[in-house]
Design an enzyme around this catalytic site. Structure first.
Site, PDB file in Angstrom:
ATOM      1  N   ASP A 466       0.826  -1.214   0.000  1.00 43.70           N
ATOM      2  CA  ASP A 466       0.000   0.000   0.000  1.00 43.70           C
ATOM      3  C   ASP A 466       0.859   1.263   0.000  1.00 43.70           C
ATOM      4  O   ASP A 466       2.054   1.225   0.341  1.00 43.70           O
ATOM      5  CB  ASP A 466      -0.908  -0.017   1.237  1.00 43.70           C
ATOM      6  CG  ASP A 466      -2.287   0.520   0.923  1.00 43.70           C
ATOM      7  OD1 ASP A 466      -2.402   1.369   0.029  1.00 43.70           O
ATOM      8  OD2 ASP A 466      -3.264   0.086   1.587  1.00 43.70           O
ATOM      9  N   ASP A 528     -10.586   1.877  -3.499  1.00 43.47           N
ATOM     10  CA  ASP A 528     -11.146   1.592  -2.178  1.00 43.47           C
ATOM     11  C   ASP A 528     -12.665   1.560  -2.229  1.00 43.47           C
ATOM     12  O   ASP A 528     -13.315   1.042  -1.328  1.00 43.47           O
ATOM     13  CB  ASP A 528     -10.711   2.667  -1.178  1.00 43.47           C
ATOM     14  CG  ASP A 528      -9.362   2.336  -0.560  1.00 43.47           C
ATOM     15  OD1 ASP A 528      -8.917   1.189  -0.691  1.00 43.47           O
ATOM     16  OD2 ASP A 528      -8.756   3.234   0.042  1.00 43.47           O
TER      17      ASP A 528
HETATM   18  C1  GLA Z   1      -5.841   1.712   2.030  1.00 43.69           C
HETATM   19  C2  GLA Z   1      -6.191   0.550   1.149  1.00 43.69           C
HETATM   20  C3  GLA Z   1      -7.247  -0.291   1.829  1.00 43.69           C
HETATM   21  C4  GLA Z   1      -6.724  -0.785   3.144  1.00 43.69           C
HETATM   22  C5  GLA Z   1      -6.294   0.399   3.992  1.00 43.69           C
HETATM   23  C6  GLA Z   1      -5.576  -0.051   5.240  1.00 43.69           C
HETATM   24  O1  GLA Z   1      -6.880   2.615   2.147  1.00 43.69           O
HETATM   25  O2  GLA Z   1      -6.592   1.002  -0.100  1.00 43.69           O
HETATM   26  O3  GLA Z   1      -7.614  -1.382   1.001  1.00 43.69           O
HETATM   27  O4  GLA Z   1      -5.664  -1.666   2.949  1.00 43.69           O
HETATM   28  O5  GLA Z   1      -5.409   1.256   3.294  1.00 43.69           O
HETATM   29  O6  GLA Z   1      -5.151   1.011   6.005  1.00 43.69           O
END
Ligand code: GLA
Length: 708
Positions: A466, A528
């Site tokens: 990430d 997301d």
């Molecule tokens: C980001 C990612 C999510 C998740 C969060 C965790 O927003 O896109 O899928 O992994 O971080 O903090």
């Protein structure tokens, strides 16, 4: 594939030609890029640019001429591809070579010659005013409709050379009868398709937020104004880069169009000592005379073959379950094991432990950088947990955010100077975190060591990588490129140290969805935003540049956590099935009917995933233009196809839509595995299918067609 004849370079891919020449003064003149043609040197470009009102001593006014590598200030006053300290620059041909294959780019990801059918042309130009050598690289691939271009600049002077801008490619078209389509716009709504006419002046489609960004994908199409999915000339330009980028569409006083793509010159500057070379990222130029559909299928093939690499390139991607939307950071070992065990019973193949497993992280305000397990939550450690999960017969994956540090972390307390900061200014926090200064080798080494040691110790077969904020407080001009090179070194070392691990990129969802990342990680978390209806737009927009095999798409809870919408389990599953399929909800709380539905979806995914991963993608109905979306994936020999249509809102007293399918075998019959109905391919493609949607909003209709 690459011929040099009478000062003309003829580059040929599968169905494309790219032609340019060296004129008698030594300039590189662009002649043609488009559908494959049989060209003859004397018929391509008139000599009209040698004119009475020329400005240059050699009788040339480059301002009037289509070029391959324009500079500014002498006889061209349009925007330059390369610019050295804002000084006047004149680049003329010095030498060239043509060779089989393709070399990697120093420190940067780039396409590979996977099918061993590439040929490369290197042309060196020399600027005698500044003592600079500029080498243009062109690689053509016999089986592809994509050309890879990049540039290298070498300082031949005794003094330092300042580079202010270095685009990776430039093309001048002789007209401006174009429209452009790009993919913007924000977190939770990535790659919205935006089309506008090409107007007088400049359109700079750029991003200066640190990564390739949610705001503007480094992928732009220039096309006939009336191009559609099947017809019209479509050019596309995709940068293999994950930092600040720009695609500039610039029309001049005679309504001609210059397109350039590369590192964003805003905030950029690079200094070269004598003998040093700067390498630009690679830009991928694709053309199709058969509309956006033709362009996308060509580019998808290129990405699947020449960008994605490694063990997972041609392996079926595992069906995963991720605990993020199930538990967020509030979990313990018992909870994780209960999800993993039920997932295994449902046929799911991989459990992924998301954020919250390390340091003392129970919310997003601490511990990034402290990559050691939180034993209060997970007493057996990551290795122990991974062992328990894999013993159940399901693989184990783990989330990292390697490029970040929380101010509240042991790492930051020990090394506050490791966070990116501008002298004299407290760096701006975003999501309570700072970005590590990956331009520094010691910081890179720390990150590599901390991730690799965990991957080596535990049974981990998947990593979600990430990157959850923009980069602010960059300390100097050119810093973003330094960071990006550091990030690539870290990524390269980690992925090479764990060649069996499947890496999935992520950046607040799809904020770093680009061909650079795809050189290391075969798939990316698309957004997301997991609402399937919103995902229809996001996945549809993403599909213009990127194949389904690169997009992560999961079934999540109802009501959806982002939008509170409540589409059915069928709708959620059908839309997620057109990507790398998975789940992201607490299955341990679901009623039996949902669990049965999941079991059936998982089985269906296993039946169609090769088709989805390797097939050709056809967009059939555009949700950005109406209430219906539809697409289809067809395998190579056209024996199988997956069709999905979505009605966003129900409108009373409206006929069922008719959607014409595509890509099937003319004259053949197909059976829909879901209903047993038999269809003639000709009817489906030319008359169309009455889509028999269920009543209501947010409904899907799918077919799995098999040729009889
Ligand atoms: C980001 C990612 C999510 C998740 C969060 C965790 O927003 O896109 O899928 O992994 O971080 O903090």
């Amino acid at each position: 594939m690459i011929k040099f004849e009478n000062d003309y370079f003829f580059l040929e891919g599968k169905d494309i030609s790219y032609i340019f020449r060296i004129d008698k003064a030594g300039y590189l003149i662009h002649c043609y890029f488009g559908k494959k043609i049989k060209a003859h040197p004397t018929s391509i470009v008139p000599e009209r640019f040698y004119c009475w009102h020329s400005w240059g001593e050699d009788g040339v006014k480059l301002d009037e001429i289509a070029q391959e590598c324009p500079t500014f200030g002498h006889t061209d006053l349009r925007k330059p591809m390369v610019n050295f300290g804002d000084k006047v620059s004149v680049l003329k041909y010095k030498a060239h070579k043509i060779y089989k294959g393709k070399n990697p780019l120093a420190g940067l990801p780039s396409s590979i010659d996977a099918a061993m059918d590439a040929e490369t042309l290197e042309i060196t130009l020399f600027d005698s005013v500044n003592s600079v050598e500029v080498t243009l690289f062109y690689t053509v691939f016999e089986s592809m409709n994509t050309i890879a271009r990049h540039v290298e600049i070498t300082n031949k002077a005794d003094a330092d050379l300042k580079i202010d801008s270095c685009y990776s490619m430039s093309i001048d078209f002789e007209h401006s009868d174009f429209a452009e389509t790009h993919f913007a716009v924000r977190w939770g709504f990535e790659r919205e398709k935006v089309t506008s006419p090409v107007v007088r002046g400049s359109l700079d489609l750029n991003n200066a937020r640190g990564g390739s960004g949610h705001f503007m994908n480094p992928f732009v199409c220039l096309h006939s104004p009336d191009a559609n999915e099947k017809q019209g000339d479509v050019y596309s330009f995709m940068l293999v880069y994950s930092g600040n980028h720009s695609t500039l569409i610039d029309t001049d006083q005679r309504c001609r169009t210059r397109v350039m793509q590369g590192i964003n010159p805003f905030g950029f500057e690079w200094s070269l000592k004598k003998g040093e070379t700067f390498t630009s990222p690679e830009s991928l130029l694709t053309f199709s005379p058969c509309g956006f559909g033709g362009m996308s299928r060509s580019l998808h093939k290129f990405i699947k073959t020449n960008i994605v690499r490694g063990k997972w390139k041609n392996k079926p991607r595992p069906i995963l379950i991720n605990n993020w939307e199930a538990t967020y950071m509030n979990f313990n070992e018992e909870k994780i094991l209960s999800i993993a065990s039920l997932a295994k019973d449902l046929g799911i193949e991989l459990f992924v432990l998301d954020d919250g497993w390390f340091g003392k992280r129970n919310w997003d305000n601490c511990s990034l950088g402290d990559w050691y397990v939180n034993t209060e939550k997970l007493p057996s450690g990551i290795d122990g947990l991974a062992e328990k999960v894999t013993d159940m017969g399901i693989n184990f994956g783990l989330w990292f955010e390697p490029e970040m540090v929380s101010p509240d972390s042991d790492l930051y307390r020990a090394h506050p100077d490791w966070a990116i900061h501008a002298e004299g200014l407290k760096p701006a926090e975003s999501r309570n975190q700072l970005v590590l200064d990956l331009s520094r080798k010691d910081v890179q080494d720390y990150v590599i060591e901390s991730v690799v040691s965990i991957l080596k110790k535990a049974k981990i077969s998947y990593v979600k990588w990430d990157y959850n904020r923009y980069i602010t407080d960059m300390p100097r001009l050119g810093y973003n490129h330094e960071y990006t090179l550091g990030m690539y070194r870290v990524t390269d070392e980690i992925t090479q140290a764990a060649p069996d691990v499947l890496f999935e990129g992520c950046s607040g969802g799809g904020g770093r969805f680009d061909a650079g990342i795809l050189c290391y990680m075969p798939q990316v978390w698309t957004s997301d935003n997991t609402d399937p209806i919103e995902r229809v737009y996001i996945q549809y927009g993403t599909s213009f540049g990127y194949p389904t095999s690169t997009m992560g798409s999961h079934v999540t809870a109802s009501p959806n956590h982002y939008t509170a919408r409540k589409p059915s389990m069928k709708t959620r599953g059908d839309i997620a099935l057109s990507g790398n399929f998975g789940y992201e909800l607490d299955i341990t709380t679901l009623p039996k009917e949902d669990l049965d539905a999941i079991k059936a979806q998982v089985e269906e995914c296993k039946r169609i995933r090769s088709l989805v991963q390797y097939g050709d993608f056809y967009r059939l109905a555009d949700p950005f233009r109406g209430n219906i979306a539809a697409w289809q994936i067809v395998n190579e020999d056209k024996s199988e196809s997956f069709f999905c249509a979505v009605r966003i809102l129900f409108k009373s007293n409206v006929y069922f839509p008719i959607i014409k399918l595509d890509g099937l075998s003319e004259g053949a019959l197909y059976r829909d595995e879901y209903t047993g109905n038999i269809y003639s391919a000709d009817e489906l493609m030319h008359r169309g299918l009455f889509v028999d949607f269920d009543h209501g909003d947010f409904v899907t209709y799918t077919m799995h067609l098999k040729k009889i």
